[in-house]
Design a protein around this motif. Structure first.
Motif, PDB file in Angstrom:
ATOM      1  N   ARG A 152       0.817  -1.322  -0.086  1.00 15.05           N
ATOM      2  CA  ARG A 152      -0.120  -0.027  -0.018  1.00 15.05           C
ATOM      3  C   ARG A 152       0.785   1.232   0.086  1.00 15.05           C
ATOM      4  NH1 ARG A 152      -3.283  -3.313   3.421  1.00 15.05           N
ATOM      5  NH2 ARG A 152      -2.286  -2.390   5.162  1.00 15.05           N
ATOM      6  N   ARG A 154       3.807   1.776  -1.328  1.00 14.13           N
ATOM      7  CA  ARG A 154       4.334   1.960  -2.497  1.00 14.13           C
ATOM      8  C   ARG A 154       3.446   2.319  -3.650  1.00 14.13           C
ATOM      9  NH1 ARG A 154       8.026  -3.859  -2.766  1.00 14.13           N
ATOM     10  NH2 ARG A 154       9.759  -2.704  -1.198  1.00 14.13           N
ATOM     11  N   ARG A 155       2.299   2.027  -3.547  1.00 18.83           N
ATOM     12  CA  ARG A 155       1.143   2.647  -4.319  1.00 18.83           C
ATOM     13  C   ARG A 155       0.960   3.988  -4.113  1.00 18.83           C
ATOM     14  NH1 ARG A 155      -3.278  -1.967  -3.599  1.00 18.83           N
ATOM     15  NH2 ARG A 155      -2.047  -3.748  -4.609  1.00 18.83           N
ATOM     16  N   GLN A 156       0.954   4.784  -3.035  1.00 16.38           N
ATOM     17  CA  GLN A 156       1.047   6.309  -2.786  1.00 16.38           C
ATOM     18  C   GLN A 156       1.900   7.103  -3.348  1.00 16.38           C
ATOM     19  OE1 GLN A 156       0.318   6.244   1.643  1.00 16.38           O
ATOM     20  NE2 GLN A 156      -1.692   5.196   1.525  1.00 16.38           N
TER      21      GLN A 156
END
Length: 157
Positions: A152, A154-156
């Motif tokens: 999560r 890394r997605r932001q």
């Protein structure tokens, strides 16, 4: 038809090679390339598991001898897909000398062949008496709440 298929395969393979070269990190970018990455497989005889807390997940592969067929199979499976483990911050330790009584052996107390995973928090998440593929290991790691948080994050942006 077979000529078209061959051309498509050649185009695909050459495109993936170009993409791999383009994504290779350089020292100027501050990221590591394959030559600078830490060694994936290490000897566990003198390893201190506490030194890896909150930094790496540990896969520990034990056997009574390096000639154990299960040990050899497990190492082949790991060496076949090392990048899948590196992405998950995994370091693999091997211990094939029961007489050495390493810190890992004292902590996990294996009997014969055993593969275990110690999470970044120091928790032993699984122990297996048979070799596992990297896909099975990765799937088990990905179920871990800490790994899900890493994904999560890394997605932001």
């Amino acid at each position: 038809m077979t000529h078209r298929l061959a051309l498509v395969l050649i185009a695909f393979l050459s495109a993936t090679g170009v993409a791999a070269q383009a994504t290779e990190a350089t020292p100027e970018t501050g990221t590591e390339n394959a030559e600078n990455t830490p060694q994936l497989v290490r000897s566990g005889l003198d390893a201190d598991p506490d030194a890896f807390l909150w930094v790496n997940r540990l896969i520990v592969v034990f056997a009574d001898t390096p000639r154990d067929p299960r040990f050899a199979q497990q190492m082949e499976l790991i060496e076949a897909q090392p990048d899948d483990l590196r992405v998950r911050d995994v370091v693999v330790f091997t211990d094939t000398d029961p007489a050495a009584q390493s810190a890992l052996r004292q902590k996990l107390r294996p009997r014969g062949f055993m593969m275990a995973m110690i999470g970044k928090d120091g928790t032993v998440y699984f122990r297996k008496p048979l070799p596992w593929s990297v896909r099975e290991i990765s799937a088990n790691i990905d179920k871990n709440p800490l790994r899900q948080q890493e994904i999560r994050d890394r997605r932001q942006p």
